[in-house]
Design a protein around this motif. Structure first.
Motif, PDB file in Angstrom:
ATOM      1  N   LEU A 213       0.816  -1.207   0.000  1.00  0.00           N
ATOM      2  CA  LEU A 213       0.000   0.000   0.000  1.00  0.00           C
ATOM      3  C   LEU A 213       0.850   1.257   0.000  1.00  0.00           C
ATOM      4  O   LEU A 213       0.332   2.362  -0.169  1.00  0.00           O
ATOM      5  CB  LEU A 213      -0.942   0.006   1.215  1.00  0.00           C
ATOM      6  CG  LEU A 213      -1.830  -1.228   1.401  1.00  0.00           C
ATOM      7  CD1 LEU A 213      -2.883  -0.957   2.462  1.00  0.00           C
ATOM      8  CD2 LEU A 213      -2.491  -1.640   0.091  1.00  0.00           C
ATOM      9  N   VAL A 216       2.377   4.353  -4.829  1.00  0.00           N
ATOM     10  CA  VAL A 216       1.374   5.305  -5.312  1.00  0.00           C
ATOM     11  C   VAL A 216       0.492   4.672  -6.384  1.00  0.00           C
ATOM     12  O   VAL A 216      -0.657   5.066  -6.579  1.00  0.00           O
ATOM     13  CB  VAL A 216       2.071   6.580  -5.848  1.00  0.00           C
ATOM     14  CG1 VAL A 216       2.846   6.288  -7.123  1.00  0.00           C
ATOM     15  CG2 VAL A 216       1.053   7.692  -6.089  1.00  0.00           C
ATOM     16  N   TRP A 219      -2.752   3.492  -5.017  1.00  0.00           N
ATOM     17  CA  TRP A 219      -3.710   4.568  -4.732  1.00  0.00           C
ATOM     18  C   TRP A 219      -4.288   5.143  -6.028  1.00  0.00           C
ATOM     19  O   TRP A 219      -5.429   5.629  -6.047  1.00  0.00           O
ATOM     20  CB  TRP A 219      -3.035   5.651  -3.896  1.00  0.00           C
ATOM     21  CG  TRP A 219      -2.662   5.129  -2.552  1.00  0.00           C
ATOM     22  CD1 TRP A 219      -1.462   4.605  -2.164  1.00  0.00           C
ATOM     23  CD2 TRP A 219      -3.521   5.025  -1.413  1.00  0.00           C
ATOM     24  NE1 TRP A 219      -1.510   4.183  -0.860  1.00  0.00           N
ATOM     25  CE2 TRP A 219      -2.762   4.437  -0.371  1.00  0.00           C
ATOM     26  CE3 TRP A 219      -4.846   5.374  -1.162  1.00  0.00           C
ATOM     27  CZ2 TRP A 219      -3.286   4.191   0.887  1.00  0.00           C
ATOM     28  CZ3 TRP A 219      -5.369   5.135   0.093  1.00  0.00           C
ATOM     29  CH2 TRP A 219      -4.595   4.553   1.097  1.00  0.00           C
ATOM     30  N   ARG A 220      -3.510   5.068  -7.094  1.00  0.00           N
ATOM     31  CA  ARG A 220      -4.046   5.520  -8.379  1.00  0.00           C
ATOM     32  C   ARG A 220      -5.129   4.557  -8.860  1.00  0.00           C
ATOM     33  O   ARG A 220      -6.170   4.977  -9.367  1.00  0.00           O
ATOM     34  CB  ARG A 220      -2.905   5.625  -9.403  1.00  0.00           C
ATOM     35  CG  ARG A 220      -3.280   6.436 -10.639  1.00  0.00           C
ATOM     36  CD  ARG A 220      -2.070   6.908 -11.399  1.00  0.00           C
ATOM     37  NE  ARG A 220      -1.228   5.816 -11.858  1.00  0.00           N
ATOM     38  CZ  ARG A 220       0.027   5.632 -11.447  1.00  0.00           C
ATOM     39  NH1 ARG A 220       0.576   6.452 -10.587  1.00  0.00           N
ATOM     40  NH2 ARG A 220       0.739   4.614 -11.916  1.00  0.00           N
ATOM     41  N   SER A 222      -6.970   2.986  -6.946  1.00  0.00           N
ATOM     42  CA  SER A 222      -8.095   3.260  -6.053  1.00  0.00           C
ATOM     43  C   SER A 222      -8.934   4.425  -6.564  1.00  0.00           C
ATOM     44  O   SER A 222     -10.165   4.397  -6.490  1.00  0.00           O
ATOM     45  CB  SER A 222      -7.589   3.564  -4.634  1.00  0.00           C
ATOM     46  OG  SER A 222      -6.867   2.469  -4.108  1.00  0.00           O
ATOM     47  N   LEU A 223      -8.282   5.469  -7.076  1.00  0.00           N
ATOM     48  CA  LEU A 223      -9.031   6.600  -7.629  1.00  0.00           C
ATOM     49  C   LEU A 223      -9.850   6.152  -8.837  1.00  0.00           C
ATOM     50  O   LEU A 223     -11.013   6.544  -8.988  1.00  0.00           O
ATOM     51  CB  LEU A 223      -8.085   7.732  -8.031  1.00  0.00           C
ATOM     52  CG  LEU A 223      -8.754   8.904  -8.753  1.00  0.00           C
ATOM     53  CD1 LEU A 223      -9.772   9.604  -7.846  1.00  0.00           C
ATOM     54  CD2 LEU A 223      -7.720   9.910  -9.253  1.00  0.00           C
ATOM     55  N   LEU A 362      -8.025  -2.747  -0.405  1.00  0.00           N
ATOM     56  CA  LEU A 362      -7.885  -1.297  -0.368  1.00  0.00           C
ATOM     57  C   LEU A 362      -8.558  -0.641  -1.565  1.00  0.00           C
ATOM     58  O   LEU A 362      -9.307   0.331  -1.414  1.00  0.00           O
ATOM     59  CB  LEU A 362      -6.408  -0.901  -0.337  1.00  0.00           C
ATOM     60  CG  LEU A 362      -6.190   0.603  -0.424  1.00  0.00           C
ATOM     61  CD1 LEU A 362      -6.552   1.285   0.879  1.00  0.00           C
ATOM     62  CD2 LEU A 362      -4.757   0.952  -0.814  1.00  0.00           C
ATOM     63  N   VAL A 363      -8.281  -1.170  -2.755  1.00  0.00           N
ATOM     64  CA  VAL A 363      -8.894  -0.599  -3.960  1.00  0.00           C
ATOM     65  C   VAL A 363     -10.419  -0.704  -3.865  1.00  0.00           C
ATOM     66  O   VAL A 363     -11.140   0.246  -4.169  1.00  0.00           O
ATOM     67  CB  VAL A 363      -8.376  -1.315  -5.225  1.00  0.00           C
ATOM     68  CG1 VAL A 363      -9.128  -0.850  -6.462  1.00  0.00           C
ATOM     69  CG2 VAL A 363      -6.884  -1.058  -5.390  1.00  0.00           C
ATOM     70  N   VAL A 366     -11.726   1.937  -1.274  1.00  0.00           N
ATOM     71  CA  VAL A 366     -11.805   3.305  -1.791  1.00  0.00           C
ATOM     72  C   VAL A 366     -12.944   3.421  -2.806  1.00  0.00           C
ATOM     73  O   VAL A 366     -13.695   4.401  -2.810  1.00  0.00           O
ATOM     74  CB  VAL A 366     -10.470   3.730  -2.423  1.00  0.00           C
ATOM     75  CG1 VAL A 366     -10.595   5.092  -3.080  1.00  0.00           C
ATOM     76  CG2 VAL A 366      -9.371   3.752  -1.367  1.00  0.00           C
TER      77      VAL A 366
END
Length: 609
Positions: A213, A216, A219-220, A222-223, A362-363, A366
């Motif tokens: 995690l 980055v 997290w991308r 995830s967006l 996580l994905v 989000v």
């Protein structure tokens, strides 16, 4: 790792089929408030914001729980975790039917939301049964379980009208318990967990599973999923209310038409997995985002009457989206959202095969949080702007942000992988045939190729002059940015004096929105310099200030200017607040460590003046 190719196909098919059916049942329970919430809203007299919170609360639990359920599925096996989640969600759904106050319903809704966490369990469980080259298709088929939302939209209204919303909750709870029992008796532990249990190998600890995690890239993803899945869920919850409010339909018709959005999107997810395996997830993501930008833009345009003062008199016309065009647009939007869902999850088992539960959790979390926050935001924007299509305006901004970040990240990756080749290419493809890499490189603007500010000799000879020039250009740009950002504190106070009849609440929102958007934009502005280059982004971010600056001057000239125009301009004024992050990041690059503090103080201090 087990040889997954040698597994009996019957076992793979059984695991995938049972998991998909179970996820369908869980998704039906997870979105139950999209239908029964309408009756509860009437019974309790809720406003749009309260209704949005009630509908979104199960999404909150289902989202946050995904990361934990995913980790537990990796540790203890997906089979036992899956069944446990279904039993817990069914129990909470049954208890819901015995509540009669808004607070108790919110508490019960938290338990109902556990059904949404089953997605992370299923992703972990299914990915252990298939090799990498087939995981996209397998997870796409599993994702068809989203059709559970359509089952609720289609079937729940008839049960509600005949027996009441309490019976809907009880029937859905009984169905989920039945599915849990069938899942337990028709499946077995996944190959990886079974092999680990036989040899006595311990599973990875939570902290070790959470290590990926830090990237980055996660997290991308995830967006991306925040839009393709979060917006999908939020629309599945919000559309019945939208159909009733905009087109005056009854609840049964609204539910059936909502399924027109949900069913095709859910079914095509399997096809999205197949396309991602065949053509690559990146191409499918570009396609999904591109079509979504067009659809959300068209859906966001409100019903509007125009009067043009022509040569021979006024010319009047209207623009509006009727029911049939609306259905066509949301069908297309849902179709490509579903392709995007499959494409996002194609990456996870390939690149994070040892941490599918944590990363997929996580994905999914989000993305699920999108399903929580967006319905609330839809209700707030309805109350704030009074425009039904404001929900699609929000989605348009979200998808533009996602596709922009994806594109610039890909471009940066390509430049890093082929730096020399990229530098030899022309700025525009139209001039490629006449471009000479030796003669024309750098002709359109200087680029620093050697920068060593901590080298004292280089600094005194070359670096100081360049750094000082950039600093004294940055300061007035930041000064203008803060002026545009803060100007609303003056404008809002003066609006009543020049004829704008706004309430105290409305004026408060106008004063607060620039701070909210400015603070949020700083997160994204901090990344834009490295992505686009400090000079280019500094120029663009300063030029963007013209939009709110000119807009304010135009809007205040007419006291009849709609309030929503001022809301949009207040949000756009946040461009000024966001610029601070990129300006400070850019200036810090030019100065040595011994002078960074002074340079940043000058930039921030004089810029804030």
């Amino acid at each position: 790792m087990n040889n997954l190719e040698a597994l009996p196909k019957l076992k793979q098919t059984k695991a995938l089929s049972a998991s998909t059916v179970a996820f369908t049942a869980c998704f039906a329970v997870w979105t139950i408030f999209s239908i029964i919430g309408l009756q509860i809203r009437t019974d309790l007299g809720l406003n749009d914001t309260q209704f949005g919170l009630l509908v979104a609360t199960p999404i909150l639990t289902g989202s946050i729980s995904r990361i934990f359920f995913g980790i537990w599925a990796d540790q203890y096996g997906g089979r036992i975790v899956y069944v446990t989640v279904m039993i817990a969600a069914a129990f909470a759904t049954f208890l819901l039917s015995n509540t009669d106050t808004y607070i108790l319903m919110l508490l019960a809704a938290l338990g109902v939301g556990l059904a949404g966490g089953s997605f992370a369990v299923g992703v972990s469980y299914i990915s252990k049964w298939y090799p990498k080259e087939k995981q996209g298709t397998a997870l796409g088929i599993f994702g068809v379980g989203n059709v559970g939302a359509a089952m609720t939209s289609f079937g729940a209204p008839f049960v509600l009208v005949a027996f009441g919303w309490e019976m809907v909750a009880q029937a859905w709870a009984a169905g989920l318990i039945t599915i849990a029992a069938l899942f337990w008796f028709t499946t077995e532990d996944d190959p990886e967990f079974r092999a680990r249990k036989e040899c006595g190998e311990k599973s990875k600890g939570i902290m070790e599973q959470l290590k990926p995690l830090r990237h980055v890239q996660v997290w991308r993803f995830s967006l991306y999923y925040f839009f393709v899945f979060g917006a999908f869920v939020s629309l599945a919850l919000w559309l019945p209310r939208y159909f009733i409010g905009v087109y005056g339909l009854d609840i049964k018709t609204a539910g059936i038409l909502t399924s027109f959005f949900v069913v095709p999107a859910a079914l095509v997810r399997a096809y999205g997995g197949f396309l991602s395996d065949k053509y690559g997830a990146r191409a499918i993501m570009y396609l999904a985002f591109g079509i979504s930008v067009v659809c959300t833009f068209m859906l966001s345009y409100p019903n509007t009457d125009y009067v043009i003062h022509g040569i021979e008199g006024p010319i009047a016309f209207s623009t509006r989206v009727g029911l049939v065009p609306f259905l066509m647009l949301i069908f297309v939007l849902g179709f490509f959202m579903s392709l995007g869902m499959a494409a996002v999850y194609k990456h996870i088992p390939v690149y994070y095969s040892e941490n599918v539960g944590a990363v997929g959790g996580l994905v999914g979390m989000v993305g699920g949080l999108g399903g929580f926050f967006l319905p609330i935001a839809f209700g707030v924007m309805n109350d704030l702007t009074g425009i039904w299509t404001s929900c699609f305006m929000l989605l348009f901004g979200l998808v533009v942000t996602a596709v922009s970040w994806m594109h610039f990240a890909i471009r940066r990756m390509e430049r890093a992988a082929m730096p020399e080749t990229m530098r030899e290419l022309p700025e525009l493809p139209e001039i490629q045939t006449i471009h000479d890499p030796v003669e024309h490189r750098g002709a359109l603007g200087p680029t620093l190729v050697d920068w060593r500010p901590d080298d004292s000799e280089f600094w005194e000879k070359t670096g100081r002059a360049i750094a000082q020039r950039n600093l004294w250009i940055s300061i007035p740009c930041l000064l203008l940015a803060f002026a545009v950002w803060i100007i609303w504190s003056v404008v809002v106070v003066k609006l009543p004096a020049i004829g704008f009849d706004y309430s105290i609440d409305q004026l408060f929102w106008l004063a607060a929105l620039p701070g909210l958007s400015g603070a949020t934009l700083r997160i994204f502005y901090a990344f834009m310099g490295p992505i686009m280059g400090g000079r280019l982004w500094g120029t663009l971010s300063t030029a963007l200030l013209l939009i709110p600056a000119l807009g304010i001057g135009y809007a205040i000239q007419n006291p009849n200017t709609p309030y929503v125009i001022f809301v949009i301009l207040a949000l756009l004024a946040g461009f000024g607040g966001g610029k601070f992050a990129s300006s400070m990041a850019n200036i810090s690059f030019f100065f040595p460590k011994s002078e960074k503090g002074h340079a940043l103080a000058m930039n921030a201090g004089l810029g804030n003046a």
